[in-house]
Design an enzyme around this catalytic site. Structure first.
Site, PDB file in Angstrom:
ATOM      1  N   ASP A 197       0.789  -1.222   0.000  1.00  0.00           N
ATOM      2  CA  ASP A 197       0.000   0.000   0.000  1.00  0.00           C
ATOM      3  C   ASP A 197       0.826   1.280   0.000  1.00  0.00           C
ATOM      4  OD1 ASP A 197      -2.965   0.619   0.050  1.00  0.00           O
ATOM      5  OD2 ASP A 197      -2.205   2.005   1.560  1.00  0.00           O
ATOM      6  N   CYS A 228     -19.994  -7.155 -16.196  1.00  0.00           N
ATOM      7  CA  CYS A 228     -21.455  -7.041 -16.060  1.00  0.00           C
ATOM      8  C   CYS A 228     -21.922  -5.619 -15.732  1.00  0.00           C
ATOM      9  CB  CYS A 228     -21.958  -7.998 -14.979  1.00  0.00           C
ATOM     10  SG  CYS A 228     -21.411  -7.518 -13.319  1.00  0.00           S
ATOM     11  N   CYS A 239     -15.463   1.883   1.811  1.00  0.00           N
ATOM     12  CA  CYS A 239     -16.696   1.623   1.062  1.00  0.00           C
ATOM     13  C   CYS A 239     -16.553   0.256   0.402  1.00  0.00           C
ATOM     14  CB  CYS A 239     -16.905   2.698   0.011  1.00  0.00           C
ATOM     15  SG  CYS A 239     -18.336   2.371  -1.042  1.00  0.00           S
ATOM     16  N   CYS A 253     -18.897  -1.392  -4.434  1.00  0.00           N
ATOM     17  CA  CYS A 253     -18.540  -1.957  -5.740  1.00  0.00           C
ATOM     18  C   CYS A 253     -18.001  -3.377  -5.616  1.00  0.00           C
ATOM     19  CB  CYS A 253     -17.554  -1.059  -6.493  1.00  0.00           C
ATOM     20  SG  CYS A 253     -16.044  -0.676  -5.603  1.00  0.00           S
TER      21      CYS A 253
HETATM   22  C1  B12 Z   1      -4.630   5.791  -3.544  1.00  0.00           C
HETATM   23  C2  B12 Z   1      -5.346   4.466  -3.289  1.00  0.00           C
HETATM   24  C3  B12 Z   1      -6.729   4.513  -3.144  1.00  0.00           C
HETATM   25  C4  B12 Z   1      -7.542   5.772  -3.422  1.00  0.00           C
HETATM   26  C5  B12 Z   1      -7.707   5.906  -4.958  1.00  0.00           C
HETATM   27  C6  B12 Z   1      -8.009   4.555  -5.617  1.00  0.00           C
HETATM   28  C7  B12 Z   1      -8.076   4.544  -7.116  1.00  0.00           C
HETATM   29  N1  B12 Z   1      -8.810   3.599  -7.620  1.00  0.00           N
HETATM   30  O1  B12 Z   1      -7.461   5.321  -7.806  1.00  0.00           O
HETATM   31  C8  B12 Z   1      -8.856   5.483  -2.660  1.00  0.00           C
HETATM   32  C9  B12 Z   1      -8.776   6.038  -1.253  1.00  0.00           C
HETATM   33  C10 B12 Z   1     -10.133   5.972  -3.333  1.00  0.00           C
HETATM   34  C11 B12 Z   1      -8.802   3.945  -2.561  1.00  0.00           C
HETATM   35  C12 B12 Z   1      -9.923   3.176  -2.361  1.00  0.00           C
HETATM   36  C13 B12 Z   1      -9.886   1.798  -2.232  1.00  0.00           C
HETATM   37  N2  B12 Z   1      -8.785   1.029  -2.158  1.00  0.00           N
HETATM   38 CO1  B12 Z   1      -6.996   1.686  -2.498  1.00  0.00          CO
HETATM   39  N3  B12 Z   1      -5.209   2.132  -2.900  1.00  0.00           N
HETATM   40  C14 B12 Z   1      -4.637   3.254  -3.211  1.00  0.00           C
HETATM   41  C15 B12 Z   1      -3.126   3.031  -3.394  1.00  0.00           C
HETATM   42  C16 B12 Z   1      -2.423   3.425  -2.086  1.00  0.00           C
HETATM   43  C17 B12 Z   1      -2.460   3.761  -4.544  1.00  0.00           C
HETATM   44  C18 B12 Z   1      -3.245   3.661  -5.876  1.00  0.00           C
HETATM   45  C19 B12 Z   1      -2.725   4.654  -6.884  1.00  0.00           C
HETATM   46  O2  B12 Z   1      -3.263   5.718  -7.035  1.00  0.00           O
HETATM   47  N4  B12 Z   1      -1.641   4.313  -7.570  1.00  0.00           N
HETATM   48  C20 B12 Z   1      -1.075   5.141  -8.615  1.00  0.00           C
HETATM   49  C21 B12 Z   1      -1.809   4.843  -9.970  1.00  0.00           C
HETATM   50  C22 B12 Z   1      -1.201   5.639 -11.121  1.00  0.00           C
HETATM   51  O3  B12 Z   1      -1.580   3.463 -10.279  1.00  0.00           O
HETATM   52  P1  B12 Z   1      -2.750   2.399 -10.230  1.00  0.00           P
HETATM   53  O4  B12 Z   1      -3.244   2.283  -8.812  1.00  0.00           O
HETATM   54  O5  B12 Z   1      -2.274   1.127 -10.754  1.00  0.00           O
HETATM   55  O6  B12 Z   1      -3.891   3.030 -11.126  1.00  0.00           O
HETATM   56  C23 B12 Z   1      -4.068   2.729 -12.504  1.00  0.00           C
HETATM   57  C24 B12 Z   1      -4.638   1.383 -12.705  1.00  0.00           C
HETATM   58  O7  B12 Z   1      -5.373   1.085 -11.514  1.00  0.00           O
HETATM   59  C25 B12 Z   1      -5.578   1.504 -13.877  1.00  0.00           C
HETATM   60  N5  B12 Z   1      -6.771   0.698 -13.598  1.00  0.00           N
HETATM   61  C26 B12 Z   1      -8.026   1.129 -13.574  1.00  0.00           C
HETATM   62  N6  B12 Z   1      -8.843   0.123 -13.206  1.00  0.00           N
HETATM   63  C27 B12 Z   1      -8.087  -0.967 -12.993  1.00  0.00           C
HETATM   64  C28 B12 Z   1      -8.398  -2.241 -12.574  1.00  0.00           C
HETATM   65  C29 B12 Z   1      -7.370  -3.173 -12.375  1.00  0.00           C
HETATM   66  C30 B12 Z   1      -7.691  -4.519 -11.840  1.00  0.00           C
HETATM   67  C31 B12 Z   1      -6.043  -2.830 -12.699  1.00  0.00           C
HETATM   68  C32 B12 Z   1      -4.956  -3.824 -12.619  1.00  0.00           C
HETATM   69  C33 B12 Z   1      -5.754  -1.532 -13.099  1.00  0.00           C
HETATM   70  C34 B12 Z   1      -6.767  -0.608 -13.235  1.00  0.00           C
HETATM   71  O8  B12 Z   1      -5.894   2.898 -13.973  1.00  0.00           O
HETATM   72  C35 B12 Z   1      -5.108   3.670 -13.065  1.00  0.00           C
HETATM   73  C36 B12 Z   1      -4.468   4.833 -13.776  1.00  0.00           C
HETATM   74  O9  B12 Z   1      -3.449   4.349 -14.661  1.00  0.00           O
HETATM   75  C37 B12 Z   1      -3.097   1.476  -3.643  1.00  0.00           C
HETATM   76  C38 B12 Z   1      -1.800   0.793  -3.220  1.00  0.00           C
HETATM   77  C39 B12 Z   1      -0.707   0.928  -4.252  1.00  0.00           C
HETATM   78  N7  B12 Z   1       0.472   1.313  -3.826  1.00  0.00           N
HETATM   79  O10 B12 Z   1      -0.924   0.694  -5.438  1.00  0.00           O
HETATM   80  C40 B12 Z   1      -4.323   0.989  -2.829  1.00  0.00           C
HETATM   81  C41 B12 Z   1      -5.115  -0.204  -3.335  1.00  0.00           C
HETATM   82  C42 B12 Z   1      -5.350  -0.053  -4.820  1.00  0.00           C
HETATM   83  N8  B12 Z   1      -6.390  -0.059  -2.640  1.00  0.00           N
HETATM   84  C43 B12 Z   1      -6.928  -1.162  -2.270  1.00  0.00           C
HETATM   85  C44 B12 Z   1      -8.208  -1.282  -1.666  1.00  0.00           C
HETATM   86  C45 B12 Z   1      -8.529  -2.606  -0.966  1.00  0.00           C
HETATM   87  C46 B12 Z   1      -9.116  -0.223  -1.722  1.00  0.00           C
HETATM   88  C47 B12 Z   1     -10.621  -0.251  -1.352  1.00  0.00           C
HETATM   89  C48 B12 Z   1     -11.324  -1.547  -1.748  1.00  0.00           C
HETATM   90  C49 B12 Z   1     -10.762   0.018   0.177  1.00  0.00           C
HETATM   91  C50 B12 Z   1     -12.202   0.128   0.672  1.00  0.00           C
HETATM   92  N9  B12 Z   1     -12.917  -0.973   0.844  1.00  0.00           N
HETATM   93  O11 B12 Z   1     -12.646   1.218   0.968  1.00  0.00           O
HETATM   94  C51 B12 Z   1     -11.140   0.970  -2.142  1.00  0.00           C
HETATM   95  C52 B12 Z   1     -11.601   0.576  -3.549  1.00  0.00           C
HETATM   96  C53 B12 Z   1     -11.888   1.715  -4.463  1.00  0.00           C
HETATM   97  C54 B12 Z   1     -11.841   1.251  -5.914  1.00  0.00           C
HETATM   98  N10 B12 Z   1     -12.968   0.795  -6.421  1.00  0.00           N
HETATM   99  O12 B12 Z   1     -10.778   1.259  -6.534  1.00  0.00           O
HETATM  100  C55 B12 Z   1      -6.062  -2.351  -2.648  1.00  0.00           C
HETATM  101  C56 B12 Z   1      -6.659  -3.071  -3.872  1.00  0.00           C
HETATM  102  C57 B12 Z   1      -6.587  -4.581  -3.770  1.00  0.00           C
HETATM  103  C58 B12 Z   1      -7.166  -5.232  -4.990  1.00  0.00           C
HETATM  104  N11 B12 Z   1      -7.727  -6.419  -4.772  1.00  0.00           N
HETATM  105  O13 B12 Z   1      -7.116  -4.710  -6.099  1.00  0.00           O
HETATM  106  C59 B12 Z   1      -4.654  -1.652  -2.904  1.00  0.00           C
HETATM  107  C60 B12 Z   1      -3.808  -2.316  -3.978  1.00  0.00           C
HETATM  108  C61 B12 Z   1      -3.937  -1.661  -1.551  1.00  0.00           C
HETATM  109  C62 B12 Z   1      -3.327  -3.024  -1.193  1.00  0.00           C
HETATM  110  N12 B12 Z   1      -2.045  -3.056  -0.894  1.00  0.00           N
HETATM  111  O14 B12 Z   1      -3.979  -4.048  -1.186  1.00  0.00           O
HETATM  112  N13 B12 Z   1      -7.536   3.490  -2.744  1.00  0.00           N
HETATM  113  S1  SF4 Z   2     -15.741   3.370  -6.416  1.00  0.00           S
HETATM  114 FE1  SF4 Z   2     -16.302   1.636  -5.076  1.00  0.00          FE
HETATM  115  S2  SF4 Z   2     -15.384   2.253  -3.135  1.00  0.00           S
HETATM  116 FE2  SF4 Z   2     -15.550   4.154  -4.336  1.00  0.00          FE
HETATM  117  S3  SF4 Z   2     -17.586   5.021  -3.863  1.00  0.00           S
HETATM  118 FE3  SF4 Z   2     -17.831   3.740  -5.642  1.00  0.00          FE
HETATM  119  S4  SF4 Z   2     -18.522   1.806  -4.781  1.00  0.00           S
HETATM  120 FE4  SF4 Z   2     -17.563   2.904  -3.109  1.00  0.00          FE
HETATM  121  S1  SF4 Z   3     -15.867  -5.836 -11.374  1.00  0.00           S
HETATM  122 FE1  SF4 Z   3     -17.818  -4.869 -11.905  1.00  0.00          FE
HETATM  123  S2  SF4 Z   3     -18.129  -5.330 -14.084  1.00  0.00           S
HETATM  124 FE2  SF4 Z   3     -16.543  -6.740 -13.320  1.00  0.00          FE
HETATM  125  S3  SF4 Z   3     -17.689  -8.595 -12.747  1.00  0.00           S
HETATM  126 FE3  SF4 Z   3     -17.469  -7.331 -10.873  1.00  0.00          FE
HETATM  127  S4  SF4 Z   3     -19.355  -6.111 -10.826  1.00  0.00           S
HETATM  128 FE4  SF4 Z   3     -19.197  -6.953 -12.913  1.00  0.00          FE
END
Ligand code: B12
Ligand code: SF4
Ligand code: SF4
Length: 277
Positions: free
Chosen positions: A102, A160, A210, A213
């Site tokens: 993280d 989905c 949250c 999703c």
């Molecule tokens: C900042 C952060 C957040 C922020 C912004 C998240 C975001 N989606 O941008 C906030 C606070 C909103 C957040 C929320 C959550 N987070 Co968070 N977060 C991080 C953190 C610390 C950095 C992410 C980041 O901005 N990296 C920089 C960008 C440039 O890189 P990136 O993350 O890879 O982003 C790119 C890709 O994600 C790509 N992309 C878009 N969709 C998808 C889907 C997949 C599967 C992939 C591979 C790439 C991808 O687009 C982005 C731009 O290029 C990471 C840990 C880490 N060091 O990676 C955890 C991390 C992503 N978070 C995690 C978790 C568990 C959560 C939450 C579920 C927590 C919760 N229950 O409230 C939510 C889920 C929100 C969501 N639907 O994504 C886990 C995800 C585990 C997993 N199974 O994927 C991580 C990896 C932490 C960990 N060590 O486990 N998070």
């Molecule tokens: S992206 Fe996921 S974690 Fe963020 S508000 Fe929507 S449902 Fe909640």
């Molecule tokens: S991540 Fe979203 S679109 Fe993908 S299977 Fe789950 S609910 Fe459906």
């Protein structure tokens, strides 16, 4: 071909899946600042290993997100990955191995996706059946050029769209997560929220994080339980106002410092509890 014994070392650490890729493959996903931080942690980085650790422990009613109910995953995952680092250090005596989860500068989802762990979810998360998206990710960064199978990026989820419809903030789109509307971000944010953000938090069912999703996702319909005791035992599903009453920042950390919801101190939790009264 892979490093002999590495499968066993990750399994012994509790990882449900792992993979590896050259550090250079991640460069395009990283900002210059993140590259510099990675270089400072491990000069001359050559290889990234990524691993997934299941955390689902059931979904008892509560007001804390499922990911934040057990022990702080930053520490648990790092500690578990350090056992793999120790194994590798024995084999590669002059190399450096740095575990992180993280707070690492590495984009962990991209690392996991690029080396084929699970599925790439439209909800922005890595999904690893049978654990669903309830897996934490962690990485090991090393200056050793490890011999690993060629990385094959993981496929997408079934697409989905249920996660998009379930998102209370309308934060999910084709481009990923709009953090200013994401309840996970807003509940963790320190300081003032806009009136619109306050309204989103007021109507939300959790004071930290949250899960919407994830709960909506078919891959999470019946997730396997985590085998890891740190995420299965001594859970805190909810906090009430009186749990926080009278706590200073210091005494809050003494009471809850081993929890992932503690890193911002008590203020956001108190604000969110008040908003949801
Ligand atoms: C900042 C952060 C957040 C922020 C912004 C998240 C975001 N989606 O941008 C906030 C606070 C909103 C957040 C929320 C959550 N987070 Co968070 N977060 C991080 C953190 C610390 C950095 C992410 C980041 O901005 N990296 C920089 C960008 C440039 O890189 P990136 O993350 O890879 O982003 C790119 C890709 O994600 C790509 N992309 C878009 N969709 C998808 C889907 C997949 C599967 C992939 C591979 C790439 C991808 O687009 C982005 C731009 O290029 C990471 C840990 C880490 N060091 O990676 C955890 C991390 C992503 N978070 C995690 C978790 C568990 C959560 C939450 C579920 C927590 C919760 N229950 O409230 C939510 C889920 C929100 C969501 N639907 O994504 C886990 C995800 C585990 C997993 N199974 O994927 C991580 C990896 C932490 C960990 N060590 O486990 N998070
Ligand atoms: S992206 Fe996921 S974690 Fe963020 S508000 Fe929507 S449902 Fe909640
Ligand atoms: S991540 Fe979203 S679109 Fe993908 S299977 Fe789950 S609910 Fe459906």
């Amino acid at each position: 071909m892979t490093v002999k014994g590495l499968d066993e070392a990750f399994a012994a650490a509790g990882a449900a899946a792992w993979g590896g890729l050259p550090f250079s493959d991640l460069a395009e996903d990283m900002t210059q600042a993140a590259m510099e931080r990675a270089e400072a942690l491990c000069p001359g980085p050559r290889t990234v290993l990524a691993a997934a650790f299941p955390y689902y422990a059931g979904a008892e009613a509560g007001n804390l997100s499922l990911y934040a109910r057990g022990a702080d995953y930053h520490r648990v995952v790092t500690r578990r990955l350090n056992t793999v680092c120790n194994f590798l250090s024995e084999k590669y005596k002059t190399a450096h191995f740095v575990a992180g989860a993280d707070s690492s500068p590495l984009p962990e989802r991209q690392a996991a996706w690029r080396c084929g762990i699970g599925l790439r979810g439209k909800n922005g998360l890595v999904i690893l059946p049978p654990y669903g998206s309830y897996v934490f990710l962690g990485t090991i960064l090393t200056d050793a050029a490890l011999a690993l199978p060629a990385p094959v990026p993981s496929p997408g989820c079934m697409g989905c769209g249920r996660c998009l419809s379930a998102c209370p903030g309308g934060a999910l789109g084709e481009g990923g997560v709009e953090t200013g509307r994401c309840l996970s971000q807003l509940t963790q944010r320190k300081g003032a929220l806009t009136a619109e953000q306050e309204a989103l938090v007021r109507d939300h069912c959790l004071i930290w994080g949250c899960d919407a999703c994830q709960l909506a996702c078919p891959y999470n319909a019946a997730p396997a339980l985590s085998p890891l005791p740190e995420f299965r035992e001594n859970l805190t599903p909810a906090l009430r106002a009186d749990d926080l009453e009278g706590l200073t920042n210091r005494s809050f950390r003494e009471k809850y410092g081993d929890r992932a919801f503690a890193w911002r101190g008590p203020a956001p939790l108190r604000r969110n509890l008040e908003l949801q009264q």
